[in-house]
Design an enzyme around this catalytic site. Structure first.
Site, short mmCIF file in Angstrom:
data_model
loop_
_atom_site.label_atom_id
_atom_site.label_comp_id
_atom_site.label_asym_id
_atom_site.label_seq_id
_atom_site.Cartn_x
_atom_site.Cartn_y
_atom_site.Cartn_z
N GLU A 314 0.83 -1.20 0.00
CA GLU A 314 0.00 0.00 0.00
C GLU A 314 0.87 1.25 0.00
OE1 GLU A 314 -4.17 -0.91 1.97
OE2 GLU A 314 -2.58 -0.99 3.47
N CYS A 398 -11.06 2.91 6.03
CA CYS A 398 -10.35 4.11 6.45
C CYS A 398 -10.61 5.30 5.54
CB CYS A 398 -8.85 3.83 6.53
SG CYS A 398 -8.15 3.11 5.02
#
Length: 630
Positions: A314, A398
């Site tokens: 990520e 998120c």
């Protein structure tokens, strides 16, 4: 002494926005996104998990970072209350905060997962378990709620929790010399210091920053202890491949040169480093931030303001690795870049920071949420074969509440102030009240930016006085003209800001004209995926092609070097947007042969490009930012 260390942001509560580009987004955030996200948190079990009623065998199992989703929703909702009072929303916030308070343990600890799911494993896996990360978001929520309502109901709870954390972590005997694997608490503690005035919270933030990456490595020590207790390292193989660069703990922060690892973690860390550089006048942290900034912007930044090309970590890989169709470019990472850029801007009022902040805001951040405010991108690629679409929600959620809290506080990023100086970073129609030390100053912007480059700024001090107005000339703008009260002026320029210093009186007007042609943008030759390709940019907006406007197989289109771009304001495109039209060559297939010795035939077709931030809001289909050039 840092030259601009006294520069501070004008709070969003002192800013009103009535802007053609932003107002619809901000309204959708209030009316759709924030209520919708509460419902998602409720239906997925995040809210009810705070009741601590979970038992083994129950589903769903409260996740290690669920508390952070609740916290970001509280933060976004609180920002909304600060500018738009809503008794029903305030009552809902009171209800959720009461649940949070009831979940706090007698010693101050507050984490749903480690209270009911793994109660014996508090603070035993800082590398992976997100405890301090969740605490950081709870801190930011508490600060936002207190500032919006004046209520201490959450702030007092979080201060107790932070005091527990301060007793647990530190360099003294009996304390853990650890820090979080996912940075966040570091910047949050600085905010808590601001509202409480308690120096111990600033010191705790500095401890976490200074301890990171020191030897012996804390994550090695805690892993050894877990293995000794008979636990397995479930992420051993992953961490073997990504190393401690993944969470930026491979070196002490002042020795770090390259932007590495998980992109969101990196942005939150660098934001905290910039905060502490400002608070403590620490040039070593400032210099580290500047090195890291240069590495990011020169080698690892997408044209959209997206960062982090790889889904594996990520985050970041090697220099110039910027693939388009597989770009990860997490929405949270672009938001983190806005946070970092804004902080760097207050260390050194330099256009390069505001330019990146604007690039991310107008492209890589708001692409992450649909125009109706109810669908979200986690990843933001720069090319799509038609299979990429925004989602209603995510198991790891998120990004949606992160977008919500940024949009709810968007006014923070437009202006800054210091004694005898007002600074305008972004061009957004509306007004603001600034504090110049000796008096209040009202600024009113009238503009259709980014659809055109005309900006009218009315300057209204309480009393006539001499002071500076600093106005950014964006890096994309090659030519700007300025008039004051109708008279042309040639202001001085410093670090990309036009400096207008004079005796100002009520009703004075600055007229700024930013030349805004369509520009072709080319990537560094080492960006392999973009060789022979061109991107189109107009003002701060990056453009893309969508299948809905151009039929399929977008990669068969070639942009002639002589292409003439027509700019048209299209009222039915996202309630009004400038689209670009031009003639392009399309590669045509002649017969069924897979290979041939003749160059493919081309035909001329009319093409339309739209702002990247608007894609996937109409009919689904292909999308392309980097176009082949004929």
């Amino acid at each position: 002494m840092m030259e601009h260390a006294s520069l501070r942001a004008v709070p969003f509560t002192d800013v009103t926005i009535n802007d053609a580009f932003w107002s619809g987004r901000l309204q959708a955030n209030i009316e759709q996104t924030i209520p919708y996200q509460y419902e998602q948190c409720k239906t997925t079990g995040r809210v009810d998990a705070l009741k601590l009623e979970w038992k083994p065998g129950d589903e769903p199992v409260p996740h290690i970072f669920w508390d952070s989703d609740i916290a970001k929703w509280i933060e976004a909702a609180s920002y909304t209350l600060a500018t738009k009072p809503d008794a029903q929303l305030e009552a809902l916030l009171d209800e959720v905060i009461a649940l949070l308070a009831s979940a706090q343990q007698p010693d101050g600890y507050l984490n749903t997962h480690f209270t009911v799911v793994e109660p014996g494993k508090r603070w035993t896996n800082l590398r992976d378990a997100h405890e301090l990360y969740c605490a950081g978001h709870l801190i930011e929520a508490a600060v936002a709620h207190y500032q919006a309502t004046g209520k201490r109901s959450l702030l007092d709870v979080i201060c107790r929790y932070c005091d527990h954390i301060a007793q647990t972590f530190g360099p003294n005997p009996g304390q853990k010399r650890g820090y979080c694997g996912h940075e966040e608490i570091e910047l949050a503690l600085v905010k808590l210091y601001h509202v409480t005035g308690e120096r111990r919270y600033l010191d705790l933030s500095a401890y976490f920053i200074n301890e990171r990456g020191q030897q012996p490595h804390y994550f090695d020590l805690e892993l050894k202890e877990r293995l000794k207790q008979g636990e397995k390292d479930r992420l051993a193989e992953f961490h073997r491949t990504v190393g401690y660069e993944y969470n930026q703990s491979h070196k002490p922060v002042r020795e770090q040169v390259h932007v590495v690892g998980h992109a969101v973690r990196a942005m939150y860390l660098y934001s905290a480093m910039a905060d502490l550089a400002w608070e403590l006048q620490d040039d070593t942290l400032k210099q580290a931030c500047e090195r890291l900034w240069a590495d990011l912007c020169e080698k690892k930044l997408y044209i959209t303001g997206g960062i982090g090309p790889s889904g594996h970590n990520e985050g970041f890989t090697r220099a110039y690795d910027l693939p388009n169709e597989t770009a990860y470019a997490e929405t949270c990472a672009a938001i983190g870049l806005v946070f970092w850029a804004h902080r760097m801007l207050h260390l050194d009022c330099d256009r390069r920071y505001a330019d990146v902040m604007e690039r991310a805001l107008y492209n890589g951040v708001i692409s992450g949420v649909s125009l109706d405010g109810r669908k979200f991108f986690y990843e933001n690629p720069l090319a799509s074969n038609g299979q990429v679409h925004r989602q209603d929600w995510f198991e790891c959620a998120c990004c949606p509440p992160n977008v919500a809290r940024l949009l709810a506080s968007f006014g923070n990023y437009i202006y800054s102030q210091r004694e005898e100086e007002a600074v305008i970073h972004l061009f957004v129609q509306g007004s603001a009240t600034l504090d110049l030390g000796t008096q209040k100053l009202s600024l009113k912007q009238q503009t259709r930016y980014p659809w055109d480059g005309e900006v009218r700024i009315q300057v209204d001090p309480e009393q006539s006085a001499r002071f500076r107005v600093r106005v950014r000339q964006p890096g994309w703008c090659r030519k700007a003209t300025v008039r004051v009260n109708g008279e042309p002026v040639q202001p001085a320029s410093e670090r990309g800001y036009l400096i207008l210093e004079r005796e100002w009186s009520q009703g004075d007007v600055i007229e700024l004209t930013l030349h805004m042609p369509v520009e072709r943008v080319y990537a560094h030759p080492q960006v392999r995926e973009d060789r022979g390709r061109v991107a189109l940019q107009r003002g701060p907006l990056v453009y893309c092609l969508e299948e809905v406007d151009n039929s399929s197989d977008l990669d068969a289109l070639l942009v002639p070097q002589t292409a003439d771009f027509t700019q048209t304001y299209v009222q039915d495109l996202a309630s009004g947007a400038v689209a670009l039209s031009f003639e392009a060559q399309r590669l045509e297939a002649d017969g069924p042969s897979l290979y041939r010795t003749e160059r493919p035939r081309t035909s001329m077709v009319q093409v339309r490009a739209v702002p990247y931030c608007l894609w996937d809001n109409r009919s689904p289909g292909e999308m392309l930012v980097w176009l082949r050039e004929a």
